[in-house]
Design a protein around this motif. Structure first.
Motif, PDB file in Angstrom:
ATOM      1  N   TYR A 133      21.665-108.943 -79.316  1.00 45.47           N
ATOM      2  CA  TYR A 133      21.215-109.862 -78.255  1.00 45.47           C
ATOM      3  C   TYR A 133      22.392-110.590 -77.617  1.00 45.47           C
ATOM      4  CZ  TYR A 133      16.336-109.403 -79.913  1.00 45.47           C
ATOM      5  OH  TYR A 133      15.105-108.939 -80.264  1.00 45.47           O
ATOM      6  N   LYS A 134      23.284-111.114 -78.452  1.00 46.91           N
ATOM      7  CA  LYS A 134      24.422-111.885 -77.929  1.00 46.91           C
ATOM      8  C   LYS A 134      25.403-110.971 -77.184  1.00 46.91           C
ATOM      9  CE  LYS A 134      24.474-116.367 -79.578  1.00 46.91           C
ATOM     10  NZ  LYS A 134      25.137-116.775 -80.832  1.00 46.91           N
ATOM     11  N   LEU A 135      25.668-109.787 -77.752  1.00 42.89           N
ATOM     12  CA  LEU A 135      26.626-108.874 -77.106  1.00 42.89           C
ATOM     13  C   LEU A 135      26.098-108.359 -75.769  1.00 42.89           C
ATOM     14  CD1 LEU A 135      28.034-106.843 -80.145  1.00 42.89           C
ATOM     15  CD2 LEU A 135      29.180-108.666 -78.870  1.00 42.89           C
ATOM     16  N   ALA A 136      24.777-108.269 -75.641  1.00 40.99           N
ATOM     17  CA  ALA A 136      24.176-107.796 -74.384  1.00 40.99           C
ATOM     18  C   ALA A 136      24.549-108.708 -73.211  1.00 40.99           C
ATOM     19  CB  ALA A 136      22.659-107.724 -74.522  1.00 40.99           C
ATOM     20  N   GLN A 137      24.825-109.987 -73.501  1.00 37.97           N
ATOM     21  CA  GLN A 137      25.215-110.923 -72.437  1.00 37.97           C
ATOM     22  C   GLN A 137      26.554-110.504 -71.809  1.00 37.97           C
ATOM     23  OE1 GLN A 137      25.267-114.742 -74.400  1.00 37.97           O
ATOM     24  NE2 GLN A 137      23.125-114.570 -75.026  1.00 37.97           N
ATOM     25  N   HIS A 138      27.338-109.715 -72.552  1.00 38.40           N
ATOM     26  CA  HIS A 138      28.635-109.242 -72.047  1.00 38.40           C
ATOM     27  C   HIS A 138      28.627-107.726 -71.822  1.00 38.40           C
ATOM     28  CE1 HIS A 138      30.044-113.232 -73.122  1.00 38.40           C
ATOM     29  NE2 HIS A 138      29.550-113.045 -74.325  1.00 38.40           N
ATOM     30  N   GLY A 139      27.418-107.128 -71.846  1.00 43.52           N
ATOM     31  CA  GLY A 139      27.308-105.683 -71.644  1.00 43.52           C
ATOM     32  C   GLY A 139      27.865-104.859 -72.798  1.00 43.52           C
ATOM     33  N   LEU A 140      27.890-105.438 -74.005  1.00 39.51           N
ATOM     34  CA  LEU A 140      28.517-104.762 -75.154  1.00 39.51           C
ATOM     35  C   LEU A 140      27.516-104.367 -76.242  1.00 39.51           C
ATOM     36  CD1 LEU A 140      31.547-107.238 -75.549  1.00 39.51           C
ATOM     37  CD2 LEU A 140      31.663-104.922 -74.603  1.00 39.51           C
ATOM     38  N   GLU A 141      26.219-104.355 -75.890  1.00 36.29           N
ATOM     39  CA  GLU A 141      25.210-104.140 -76.937  1.00 36.29           C
ATOM     40  C   GLU A 141      25.309-102.772 -77.621  1.00 36.29           C
ATOM     41  OE1 GLU A 141      23.326-103.125 -72.951  1.00 36.29           O
ATOM     42  OE2 GLU A 141      24.698-104.627 -73.736  1.00 36.29           O
ATOM     43  N   VAL A 165      18.231-116.073 -79.396  1.00 32.87           N
ATOM     44  CA  VAL A 165      16.893-115.946 -78.793  1.00 32.87           C
ATOM     45  C   VAL A 165      15.929-116.752 -79.659  1.00 32.87           C
ATOM     46  CG1 VAL A 165      17.259-113.667 -77.754  1.00 32.87           C
ATOM     47  CG2 VAL A 165      16.457-113.815 -80.114  1.00 32.87           C
ATOM     48  N   ARG A 166      14.804-117.139 -79.084  1.00 32.12           N
ATOM     49  CA  ARG A 166      13.818-117.909 -79.840  1.00 32.12           C
ATOM     50  C   ARG A 166      12.855-116.975 -80.560  1.00 32.12           C
ATOM     51  NH1 ARG A 166      12.783-123.401 -78.842  1.00 32.12           N
ATOM     52  NH2 ARG A 166      14.778-124.425 -79.230  1.00 32.12           N
ATOM     53  N   PRO A 194       9.305-111.667 -85.752  1.00 35.52           N
ATOM     54  CA  PRO A 194      10.162-111.655 -86.937  1.00 35.52           C
ATOM     55  C   PRO A 194      10.740-110.275 -87.251  1.00 35.52           C
ATOM     56  CG  PRO A 194       8.186-112.926 -87.364  1.00 35.52           C
ATOM     57  CD  PRO A 194       8.006-112.332 -86.004  1.00 35.52           C
ATOM     58  N   GLU A 195       9.920-109.210 -87.107  1.00 39.82           N
ATOM     59  CA  GLU A 195      10.431-107.871 -87.449  1.00 39.82           C
ATOM     60  C   GLU A 195      11.509-107.394 -86.456  1.00 39.82           C
ATOM     61  OE1 GLU A 195       6.277-107.639 -85.680  1.00 39.82           O
ATOM     62  OE2 GLU A 195       7.321-108.766 -87.241  1.00 39.82           O
ATOM     63  N   GLN A 196      11.413-107.853 -85.194  1.00 36.60           N
ATOM     64  CA  GLN A 196      12.469-107.519 -84.216  1.00 36.60           C
ATOM     65  C   GLN A 196      13.775-108.226 -84.615  1.00 36.60           C
ATOM     66  OE1 GLN A 196       9.934-109.001 -80.884  1.00 36.60           O
ATOM     67  NE2 GLN A 196      10.759-107.263 -79.738  1.00 36.60           N
ATOM     68  N   ALA A 197      13.641-109.484 -84.980  1.00 34.70           N
ATOM     69  CA  ALA A 197      14.823-110.251 -85.401  1.00 34.70           C
ATOM     70  C   ALA A 197      15.458-109.596 -86.623  1.00 34.70           C
ATOM     71  CB  ALA A 197      14.425-111.692 -85.721  1.00 34.70           C
ATOM     72  N   ARG A 198      14.630-109.192 -87.579  1.00 35.66           N
ATOM     73  CA  ARG A 198      15.160-108.587 -88.805  1.00 35.66           C
ATOM     74  C   ARG A 198      15.907-107.295 -88.494  1.00 35.66           C
ATOM     75  NH1 ARG A 198      11.281-107.545 -93.862  1.00 35.66           N
ATOM     76  NH2 ARG A 198      10.364-109.431 -92.965  1.00 35.66           N
TER      77      ARG A 198
END
Length: 286
Positions: A75-83, A119-120, A129-133
């Motif tokens: 999620y965080k890397l996607a903000q820089h196009g690095l996902e 992300v919340r 929860p399963e997506q986060a995991r």
């Protein structure tokens, strides 16, 4: 050299505290790195710079350093196009830390650093929860496969998110010890309103090997919170990594008020109050 698992157990059984590293972002920023690009891709684009900071902490006496992977989840890397580079960035961070440790000829643990997803989670947000995991599992698997000695799940504000991170760790890296660390607001509660006693109980129940507090308002606040957590779960091991005080804006720059001497006195107080791992968060330096 010691086997990492043995070294971790020795630290837990040693009357002396284990000194860990401090801030990575603050140090990179001081060397002219722009916050906008994210720090995690530096593991690939400028490993020497990251390695220099690891080495400075080891030279200052850290027996545990954290990989430069605080924002290295999908999620965080996607903000820089690095996902698509989650595996590569996390693996590079561990390999780089390992090279620095080997060159230092010291026994130093490498903690794979896992930060919040950015992300919340439900019930407060849309991510299940399963997506986060699954996202935590992807990052943790990369850190474990590259040879991290343990995991530090840190600067968490949501107990639901901590639980998914710990479950992910247990599934994909069952042999690695886990430090789970929450951060608190000025009123000694998490962003979602949980108090230190509840946080200690829950993280202990989730199965963290070490209960941690980091970031927040500096050593004085975290000493107070540590005492409450220890009263609630007295037999747990604890980790404390405060900011160098609350950040303040001084003529356009972010400054942290705590001086090294002040921080040093509190490090002793934190140890006396039961912290096994003592380090620093934002604004701290070797």
């Amino acid at each position: 050299p010691h086997k990492p698992a043995t070294l971790f157990r020795e630290i837990l059984n040693n009357p002396r505290p284990a000194i860990t590293d401090g801030a990575m972002g603050t140090m990179l920023h001081a060397r002219g790195v722009n916050f906008e690009n994210g720090f995690d891709q530096l593991n690939l684009s400028n490993p020497a710079l990251v390695g220099e900071i690891h080495r400075a902490y080891i030279d200052a006496g850290a027996v545990m350093i954290q990989t430069n992977t605080f924002g290295s989840n999908r999620y965080k890397l996607a903000q820089h196009g690095l996902e698509k580079q989650v595996g590569e960035i996390n693996a590079a961070a561990v390999e780089l830390a390992r090279r620095v440790v080997m060159a230092s000829f010291k026994d130093v643990l490498i903690a794979g650093d896992v930060g919040p997803l950015g992300v919340r989670l439900a019930p407060f947000g849309r991510v299940q929860p399963e997506q986060a995991r699954a996202v935590f599992s992807e990052q943790i698997a990369a850190l474990a496969e590259a040879g991290a000695d343990l995991l530090i799940i840190e600067t968490m504000t949501d107990l639901y998110e901590v639980r998914e991170a710990i479950l992910a760790a247990r599934q994909v890296a069952p042999d690695l010890p886990v430090i789970a660390s929450m951060t608190f607001t000025r009123d000694d509660r998490t962003l979602l309103g949980d108090n230190p006693a509840k946080v200690a109980r829950q993280m202990h129940e989730f199965g963290a090997d070490v209960l941690g507090i980091n970031c927040s308002g500096g050593p004085n606040q975290l000493l107070r919170i540590l005492k409450t957590m220890r009263q609630t779960v007295p037999n747990a091991a604890y980790s404390v990594m405060p900011n160098a005080g609350w950040p303040e804006q001084v003529s356009g720059r972010i400054m942290y008020p705590a001086a090294p001497e002040y921080f040093g006195e509190y490090a002793l107080a934190l140890w006396q109050a039961g912290a096994r791992f003592i380090g620093g968060c934002c604004g701290t330096t070797p």
